[in-house]
Design an enzyme around this catalytic site. Structure first.
Site, mmCIF file in Angstrom:
data_model
loop_
_atom_site.group_PDB
_atom_site.id
_atom_site.type_symbol
_atom_site.label_atom_id
_atom_site.label_comp_id
_atom_site.label_asym_id
_atom_site.label_seq_id
_atom_site.Cartn_x
_atom_site.Cartn_y
_atom_site.Cartn_z
ATOM 1 N N SER A 277 0.827 -1.218 0.000
ATOM 2 C CA SER A 277 0.000 0.000 0.000
ATOM 3 C C SER A 277 0.856 1.259 0.000
ATOM 4 C CB SER A 277 -0.964 0.005 1.188
ATOM 5 O OG SER A 277 -0.270 -0.197 2.395
ATOM 6 N N HIS A 353 6.360 -12.489 7.329
ATOM 7 C CA HIS A 353 6.487 -11.087 6.894
ATOM 8 C C HIS A 353 7.578 -10.966 5.840
ATOM 9 C CE1 HIS A 353 6.800 -6.690 7.089
ATOM 10 N NE2 HIS A 353 5.576 -6.761 7.536
ATOM 11 N N ASP A 408 -1.459 -8.581 12.179
ATOM 12 C CA ASP A 408 -2.812 -9.055 11.906
ATOM 13 C C ASP A 408 -3.203 -10.283 12.725
ATOM 14 O OD1 ASP A 408 -3.374 -7.095 9.888
ATOM 15 O OD2 ASP A 408 -1.966 -8.161 8.607
HETATM 16 N N1 AMX Z 1 1.866 -19.705 6.018
HETATM 17 C C1 AMX Z 1 2.274 -20.592 5.058
HETATM 18 N N2 AMX Z 1 3.301 -20.373 4.225
HETATM 19 C C2 AMX Z 1 3.972 -19.232 4.391
HETATM 20 C C3 AMX Z 1 3.646 -18.293 5.368
HETATM 21 C C4 AMX Z 1 2.527 -18.557 6.212
HETATM 22 N N3 AMX Z 1 2.108 -17.698 7.138
HETATM 23 N N4 AMX Z 1 4.501 -17.249 5.283
HETATM 24 C C5 AMX Z 1 5.331 -17.534 4.269
HETATM 25 N N5 AMX Z 1 5.016 -18.729 3.720
HETATM 26 C C6 AMX Z 1 5.606 -19.365 2.552
HETATM 27 C C7 AMX Z 1 5.412 -18.470 1.328
HETATM 28 O O1 AMX Z 1 4.107 -18.617 0.801
HETATM 29 C C8 AMX Z 1 6.513 -18.957 0.421
HETATM 30 O O2 AMX Z 1 6.099 -20.199 -0.123
HETATM 31 P P1 AMX Z 1 6.436 -20.556 -1.672
HETATM 32 O O3 AMX Z 1 7.929 -20.492 -1.784
HETATM 33 O O4 AMX Z 1 5.872 -21.913 -1.833
HETATM 34 O O5 AMX Z 1 5.764 -19.507 -2.506
HETATM 35 C C9 AMX Z 1 7.642 -19.260 1.407
HETATM 36 O O6 AMX Z 1 7.011 -19.472 2.690
HETATM 37 C C10 AMX Z 1 8.658 -18.161 1.550
HETATM 38 O O7 AMX Z 1 7.994 -16.971 1.867
HETATM 39 P P2 AMX Z 1 8.718 -15.812 2.715
HETATM 40 O O8 AMX Z 1 9.885 -15.329 1.919
HETATM 41 O O9 AMX Z 1 8.968 -16.266 4.103
HETATM 42 O O10 AMX Z 1 7.561 -14.740 2.814
HETATM 43 P P3 AMX Z 1 7.157 -13.670 1.704
HETATM 44 O O11 AMX Z 1 8.014 -12.485 1.911
HETATM 45 O O12 AMX Z 1 7.122 -14.294 0.359
HETATM 46 O O13 AMX Z 1 5.662 -13.327 2.102
HETATM 47 C C11 AMX Z 1 3.892 -12.827 3.550
HETATM 48 C C12 AMX Z 1 5.367 -12.590 3.241
HETATM 49 C C13 AMX Z 1 3.453 -11.887 4.653
HETATM 50 C C14 AMX Z 1 3.049 -12.521 2.304
HETATM 51 C C15 AMX Z 1 3.708 -14.297 3.985
HETATM 52 O O14 AMX Z 1 4.432 -14.516 5.162
HETATM 53 C C16 AMX Z 1 2.260 -14.691 4.179
HETATM 54 O O15 AMX Z 1 1.594 -15.055 3.206
HETATM 55 N N6 AMX Z 1 1.726 -14.611 5.445
HETATM 56 C C17 AMX Z 1 0.342 -14.872 5.700
HETATM 57 C C18 AMX Z 1 -0.531 -13.691 5.291
HETATM 58 C C19 AMX Z 1 -0.328 -12.516 6.237
HETATM 59 O O16 AMX Z 1 -0.335 -12.652 7.449
HETATM 60 N N7 AMX Z 1 -0.183 -11.307 5.673
HETATM 61 C C20 AMX Z 1 -0.085 -10.072 6.466
HETATM 62 C C21 AMX Z 1 1.313 -9.468 6.470
HETATM 63 C C22 AMX Z 1 1.354 -8.168 7.243
HETATM 64 C C23 AMX Z 1 0.615 -7.093 6.518
HETATM 65 O O17 AMX Z 1 0.995 -6.666 5.439
HETATM 66 N N8 AMX Z 1 -0.491 -6.639 7.045
#
Ligand code: AMX
Length: 449
Positions: A277, A353, A408
């Protein structure tokens, strides 16, 4: 997703903080105040020429300095880890979490004015801090509170635009629509059309920003009441501060909910510039789209489930756990449920994150709030169990870089406890709060022109 790093340039170049006051400096600021200091616009008028000079100096002295190497992983990861833009109002440390103009959340809780001694900071104080880099006095905060109230007027056509949408439209769709309708009154758009000199861009940007920030809780509350309370609108209470008045217009008047809303809107304001955002708002504003247009686009990023919608997703997920296993779920049952979620190809919402590598301090301060106000709440206890159960499982996956909870993971159960149970509305609260950071940085960035 885009996850590049933004940076306080001088701090990177000279390895020391810029505009990032130590706690003792902040306290010193509390003591210097004259009557004209109450006017935020007048303060900015003094500060902005200094900023313009500072940035000119950075450009001429350090313009050719390299800030890092770009790897293929960074590109494939959506600019992850790259220093990609200037974002001076907040800095996100992977281990320590967010600092607003150099102040951590506990430091903000200590030095920013509160409604009562020891209470949560008033949002107006953080807005002042983000815009000026200075900790405001209570008088300054009160003056800003008053100014915001006078700007919180919504033209009729905005309500008509919202009402044109089906009541079943997602609250964020209604919210973004209202921001686009508010854009009609943009001072920046008018000033640009009449040929304003670029050195003055900050003035209508500031006008639009303050008006937008003031108007958002009114339309947000209207949308909540429209969807969930038969359209029975609650009028603003002119005696209340921003956060408490927002809670009031939503229909919640308990002192505890007012405190929660103050905390909520303060901690969600800003998280450096690389998140979806903030980046989107900044990017769109760089084309000289006015603050309303820029913020409306940012909201469309907030509503993504991997970003701000996660607060909705967390509460819905927690409720599905309770529906299936009951409130007194054991840790073993919870582990099974988490694995079931992962094995069905979903993420565990509220964990992980893009930048943070430790538990989010925004999670921790909400946990402290819960421990103080609702320690026996079954959903809070479930959130606490998740804090123990989820990180080892995500670690076991072997690919998750940060297994710890983010902001969150906690917000929904607090809101739910005080009666704001409609999870599909939660992202609007996130959006209202995000306007503070995005608009503050717009004002900060325009001095670059
Ligand atoms: N549950 C399951 N898998 C997860 C995970 C979670 N909470 N967090 C990361 N992973 C997975 C990713 O999907 C990715 O899998 P892939 O290689 O198969 O695509 C792998 O772990 C590596 O990811 P990462 O480098 O650790 O995280 P990222 O920077 O790609 O993504 C985020 C960060 C927040 C999108 C991810 O941790 C996530 O999807 N979390 C759950 C949703 C969430 O809580 N979002 C809110 C974030 C805060 C905000 O902006 N408000």
């Amino acid at each position: 997703m885009v996850f590049y790093r933004s940076v306080s340039l001088l701090s990177k170049l000279s390895n020391r903080a810029v505009q990032q006051p130590s706690l003792s400096n902040s306290v010193r600021w509390l003591q210097i105040q004259t009557s004209s200091d109450l006017d935020l616009r007048a303060q900015l008028k003094e500060l902005i020429p200094e900023q313009q000079e500072r940035l000119k100096k950075i450009k001429s002295e350090y313009g050719k300095v390299q800030l890092g190497n770009i790897t293929v992983d960074m590109v494939l990861g959506g600019m992850r880890g790259m220093i990609g833009l200037l974002w001076e109002i907040s800095l996100l440390d992977p281990d320590e979490g967010i600092r607003f103009r150099g102040l951590s959340i506990p430091e903000c809780q200590k030095v920013l004015p509160a409604a009562k001694p020891g209470g949560e900071p008033l949002l107006e104080g953080l807005l002042w801090l983000l815009l000026t880099g200075k900790v405001p006095t209570t008088e300054q905060v009160n003056a800003l509170s008053k100014e915001l109230r006078t700007r919180a007027i919504i033209p009729d056509h905005v309500y008509k635009a919202i009402n044109a949408l089906p009541i079943t439209a997602h609250s964020m769709t209604q919210f973004t629509t209202s921001v686009m309708a508010l854009q009609v009154q943009s001072e920046f758009a008018k000033a640009y059309e009449s040929g304003i000199h670029k050195s003055k861009y900050w003035e209508p940007t500031f006008e639009d920003s303050l008006s937008l920030i003031a108007q958002l809780p009114v339309v947000a509350a209207y949308i909540y009441r429209r969807i969930y309370k038969n359209g029975e609108v609650v009028a603003a209470d002119e005696s209340l501060d921003y956060g408490a008045n927002f809670a009031h217009m939503l229909g919640f008047d308990s002192p505890a909910m007012q405190e929660l809303m103050r905390l909520y809107v303060t901690i969600h304001t800003d998280h450096e510039g690389g998140n979806v955002s903030a980046h989107t708002g900044h990017l769109v504003a760089s084309a000289l789209s006015d603050p309303y247009l820029s913020f409306a686009v940012a909201l469309n990023g907030v509503v993504g489930p991997l970003h701000g919608l996660a607060n909705q997703e967390v509460l819905l997920w927690i409720k599905s756990v309770v529906d299936e296993c009951g409130e007194n779920i054991t840790k073993d049952q919870l582990k099974d449920y988490v694995w079931k979620t992962l094995n069905s190809g979903k993420v565990v919402p509220g964990f992980g994150h893009g930048v943070l590598r430790k538990t989010d301090p925004r999670y921790m301060c909400q946990r402290e709030f819960a421990l103080k106000h609702l320690p026996a709440d079954p959903l809070f206890q479930l959130v606490s169990k998740l804090y123990e159960v989820v990180p080892p499982i995500l670690t076991e996956l072997g690919k998750v870089k940060n297994p710890w909870p983010n902001v969150d993971a906690h917000s929904g159960v607090l809101l739910n406890y005080y009666g704001l149970t409609e999870a599909r509305y939660y992202t609007v609260l996130f959006g209202v709060s995000r306007s503070i950071g995005i608009c503050s940085q717009l004002n900060n960035s325009l001095v670059l022109l």
